[in-house]
Design a protein around this motif. Structure first.
Motif, PDB file in Angstrom:
ATOM      1  N   TYR A 108      38.712  27.589  29.701  1.00 43.14           N
ATOM      2  CA  TYR A 108      39.787  28.324  29.863  1.00 43.14           C
ATOM      3  C   TYR A 108      40.887  27.418  30.712  1.00 43.14           C
ATOM      4  CZ  TYR A 108      38.649  29.589  34.958  1.00 43.14           C
ATOM      5  OH  TYR A 108      38.358  29.418  36.079  1.00 43.14           O
ATOM      6  N   ALA A 109      42.325  27.576  30.112  1.00 43.45           N
ATOM      7  CA  ALA A 109      43.364  26.703  30.645  1.00 43.45           C
ATOM      8  C   ALA A 109      43.983  27.133  31.823  1.00 43.45           C
ATOM      9  CB  ALA A 109      44.412  26.832  29.357  1.00 43.45           C
ATOM     10  N   ILE A 110      44.283  28.455  31.931  1.00 41.69           N
ATOM     11  CA  ILE A 110      45.039  28.701  33.238  1.00 41.69           C
ATOM     12  C   ILE A 110      44.214  29.760  34.126  1.00 41.69           C
ATOM     13  CG2 ILE A 110      47.118  29.756  34.146  1.00 41.69           C
ATOM     14  CD1 ILE A 110      47.613  27.242  32.441  1.00 41.69           C
ATOM     15  N   ALA A 111      44.011  29.580  35.302  1.00 37.68           N
ATOM     16  CA  ALA A 111      43.275  30.703  36.287  1.00 37.68           C
ATOM     17  C   ALA A 111      44.182  32.007  36.381  1.00 37.68           C
ATOM     18  CB  ALA A 111      43.079  30.097  37.554  1.00 37.68           C
ATOM     19  N   ASP A 112      43.392  33.026  36.135  1.00 39.90           N
ATOM     20  CA  ASP A 112      44.287  34.275  36.333  1.00 39.90           C
ATOM     21  C   ASP A 112      44.604  34.551  37.839  1.00 39.90           C
ATOM     22  OD1 ASP A 112      44.734  37.274  36.615  1.00 39.90           O
ATOM     23  OD2 ASP A 112      43.408  37.551  34.987  1.00 39.90           O
ATOM     24  N   PRO A 113      45.941  34.857  38.191  1.00 41.96           N
ATOM     25  CA  PRO A 113      46.273  34.978  39.524  1.00 41.96           C
ATOM     26  C   PRO A 113      46.137  36.402  39.951  1.00 41.96           C
ATOM     27  CG  PRO A 113      48.336  35.370  37.903  1.00 41.96           C
ATOM     28  CD  PRO A 113      46.995  34.969  37.074  1.00 41.96           C
ATOM     29  N   GLY A 114      45.565  37.320  39.397  1.00 41.73           N
ATOM     30  CA  GLY A 114      45.615  38.717  39.824  1.00 41.73           C
ATOM     31  C   GLY A 114      44.608  38.807  40.845  1.00 41.73           C
ATOM     32  N   GLU A 115      44.943  39.609  41.811  1.00 39.04           N
ATOM     33  CA  GLU A 115      43.672  39.941  43.027  1.00 39.04           C
ATOM     34  C   GLU A 115      42.791  40.698  42.181  1.00 39.04           C
ATOM     35  OE1 GLU A 115      45.678  42.168  45.913  1.00 39.04           O
ATOM     36  OE2 GLU A 115      47.169  40.588  46.644  1.00 39.04           O
ATOM     37  N   ARG A 116      43.192  41.777  41.360  1.00 36.34           N
ATOM     38  CA  ARG A 116      41.833  42.423  40.769  1.00 36.34           C
ATOM     39  C   ARG A 116      41.108  41.836  39.662  1.00 36.34           C
ATOM     40  NH1 ARG A 116      44.108  46.799  38.340  1.00 36.34           N
ATOM     41  NH2 ARG A 116      42.286  47.961  38.277  1.00 36.34           N
ATOM     42  N   SER A 117      41.797  41.118  38.749  1.00 33.44           N
ATOM     43  CA  SER A 117      41.419  40.593  37.454  1.00 33.44           C
ATOM     44  C   SER A 117      40.722  39.156  37.538  1.00 33.44           C
ATOM     45  CB  SER A 117      42.608  40.686  36.437  1.00 33.44           C
ATOM     46  OG  SER A 117      43.679  39.923  37.074  1.00 33.44           O
ATOM     47  N   ALA A 118      41.158  38.232  38.732  1.00 33.73           N
ATOM     48  CA  ALA A 118      40.541  37.271  38.887  1.00 33.73           C
ATOM     49  C   ALA A 118      39.054  37.001  39.136  1.00 33.73           C
ATOM     50  CB  ALA A 118      41.281  36.330  40.016  1.00 33.73           C
ATOM     51  N   GLY A 119      38.412  36.009  38.992  1.00 36.40           N
ATOM     52  CA  GLY A 119      37.093  35.867  39.330  1.00 36.40           C
ATOM     53  C   GLY A 119      36.074  35.654  38.106  1.00 36.40           C
ATOM     54  N   GLY A 120      36.761  35.620  36.990  1.00 36.35           N
ATOM     55  CA  GLY A 120      35.953  35.984  35.832  1.00 36.35           C
ATOM     56  C   GLY A 120      35.139  34.644  35.628  1.00 36.35           C
ATOM     57  N   GLY A 121      35.664  33.520  35.887  1.00 36.44           N
ATOM     58  CA  GLY A 121      34.946  32.169  35.972  1.00 36.44           C
ATOM     59  C   GLY A 121      33.971  32.055  36.794  1.00 36.44           C
ATOM     60  N   GLU A 122      33.760  32.722  38.019  1.00 37.59           N
ATOM     61  CA  GLU A 122      32.695  32.629  39.048  1.00 37.59           C
ATOM     62  C   GLU A 122      31.605  33.444  38.434  1.00 37.59           C
ATOM     63  OE1 GLU A 122      32.059  30.842  41.681  1.00 37.59           O
ATOM     64  OE2 GLU A 122      33.814  29.488  40.974  1.00 37.59           O
ATOM     65  N   ARG A 123      32.025  34.818  37.722  1.00 38.87           N
ATOM     66  CA  ARG A 123      31.091  35.666  37.253  1.00 38.87           C
ATOM     67  C   ARG A 123      30.415  34.908  36.328  1.00 38.87           C
ATOM     68  NH1 ARG A 123      32.320  41.797  35.985  1.00 38.87           N
ATOM     69  NH2 ARG A 123      30.345  42.790  35.345  1.00 38.87           N
ATOM     70  N   LEU A 124      30.896  34.327  35.373  1.00 42.32           N
ATOM     71  CA  LEU A 124      30.219  33.667  34.127  1.00 42.32           C
ATOM     72  C   LEU A 124      29.446  32.452  34.668  1.00 42.32           C
ATOM     73  CD1 LEU A 124      33.696  33.190  31.773  1.00 42.32           C
ATOM     74  CD2 LEU A 124      31.402  34.320  31.312  1.00 42.32           C
ATOM     75  N   ARG A 125      29.798  31.832  35.669  1.00 39.79           N
ATOM     76  CA  ARG A 125      28.966  30.537  36.316  1.00 39.79           C
ATOM     77  C   ARG A 125      27.639  31.283  36.835  1.00 39.79           C
ATOM     78  NH1 ARG A 125      33.819  28.733  38.288  1.00 39.79           N
ATOM     79  NH2 ARG A 125      34.595  26.596  36.979  1.00 39.79           N
ATOM     80  N   ALA A 126      27.941  32.488  37.807  1.00 37.28           N
ATOM     81  CA  ALA A 126      26.586  33.373  38.179  1.00 37.28           C
ATOM     82  C   ALA A 126      25.728  33.737  37.228  1.00 37.28           C
ATOM     83  CB  ALA A 126      27.283  34.444  38.903  1.00 37.28           C
ATOM     84  N   ALA A 127      26.063  33.718  36.135  1.00 34.46           N
ATOM     85  CA  ALA A 127      25.185  34.288  35.071  1.00 34.46           C
ATOM     86  C   ALA A 127      24.961  33.076  34.041  1.00 34.46           C
ATOM     87  CB  ALA A 127      26.004  35.258  33.751  1.00 34.46           C
TER      88      ALA A 127
END
Length: 341
Positions: free
Chosen positions: A102-121
């Motif tokens: 992905y190109a740009i990190a999500d700046p949202g307080e609620r929506s961010a963290g997808g990258g970490e969730r993917l890595r954890a999986a």
């Protein structure tokens, strides 16, 4: 592992398809699913609030286990929250995607963290590639997330001695055709254009973006009027291709409502009173001053009271650029960073 050339090509494709979606409260996002061999399996984009996000839209075009072991290339970090749709990170995991770029990190307080969730999986993640096309695509939306309101440009035209009109009130035209063409170009780039009721009643502007031949530009900003006085039914602004919006003097409330309507960029140019109000409220993210080489004198100043009573209270700005436009000059200024104050 770093991003590959095939994935860079896919990112450019994701940016292109993202433009199919509407710009507004939600970001324009594109996604491309690649096979382990690098072939494009599917692409998708976000079609607006409440619809599947780009990743889910792309995955919906695949059947069975077609996405297992695939790579998802996305312009924005996959979301990590449940709103009107489920988290995209979870959808990618469930589909068996092995790698996400992905190109740009999500700046949202609620929506961010997808990258970490993917890595954890156990998904291989290449984060924040900062692809220039994706950056350009999302720049205005990211600015709104950062500011909590639309980006505001305040513009005015003035004589060399800082006057917006002659003593009899006439002001057309202080600047020449090159400067006026530049203004119309910038109007077309904005989502909303703002004027005060005083300017509407005195000058009867249409608040449209026009081409050099006088015809309407394809992209038109929403006309916004600030002030309590009623706008006449026969005012030109009411003939604008977009419906006029009117607000009272609470600029913060006006900007909040405009943000909720999906407005990213506001262009303020309608009169010294409104321009001064935005400046006094520290709501100007960019200032454009068009200066004509003429002297008018008198008291028709381009900017009114800013609450400055002594020189130490002066509103200092950062000089970003100076450009010659025919016989006129355009000065572009930005607020000083805290480190510069």
């Amino acid at each position: 592992m770093a991003i590959t050339d095939i994935e860079r090509d896919a990112m450019r494709r994701a940016v292109r398809v993202a433009h199919n979606g509407p710009r507004g409260v939600n970001p324009q996002v594109g996604a491309v699913i690649l096979s382990p061999a690098g072939d494009v399996l599917a692409e998708g984009w976000h079609r607006g609030a409440g619809t599947p996000h780009a990743e889910v839209d792309a995955l919906s075009k695949l059947t069975g286990d077609a996405a297992r072991g695939a790579t998802a290339v996305v312009t924005l970090e996959p979301c990590n929250h449940t709103g009107r749709t489920g988290p995209c990170a979870e959808a990618l995991i469930d589909a068996g995607v092995a790698r996400v770029v992905y190109a740009i990190a999500d700046p949202g307080e609620r929506s961010a963290g997808g990258g970490e969730r993917l890595r954890a999986a156990g998904v291989d993640v290449v984060a924040e590639t900062n692809d220039p096309g994706a950056r350009d695509l999302l720049e205005s939306w990211l600015t709104v997330q950062q500011l909590g309101r639309p980006h505001v440009t305040v513009k005015w035209a003035q004589s060399l001695d800082g006057r917006a009109a002659a003593s009899d009130g006439t002001s057309q035209w202080i600047t020449g055709p090159h400067a006026r063409a530049d203004v119309h170009h910038r109007r077309a780039l904005a989502d909303a254009i703002v004027a005060g009721t005083g300017t509407i009643l005195a000058d009867d502007p249409a608040l449209t973006a026009r081409l050099s031949d006088g015809s309407l530009a394809t992209d038109q900003p929403i006309p916004v009027v600030i002030g309590e006085r009623e706008v006449p039914e026969n005012a030109q602004v009411r003939t604008h291709p977009c419906a006029m919006l009117q607000y009272g003097r609470d600029l913060h409330a006006a900007l909040t409502d405009l943000r909720e309507r999906g407005v990213h960029r506001v262009f303020v140019e309608g009169g010294p009173t409104v321009a001064s109000a935005f400046l006094a409220a520290d709501l100007a993210d960019e200032v454009l001053v068009y200066i004509a080489p003429m002297l008018l004198g008198g008291d028709r100043v381009a900017i009114g009271d800013l609450g400055v009573s002594t020189i130490t209270e002066a509103r200092r700005l950062h000089l970003a650029s100076i450009e010659r436009l025919g016989d006129d000059a355009l000065i572009v200024l930005h607020p000083l960073d805290e480190s510069e104050t």
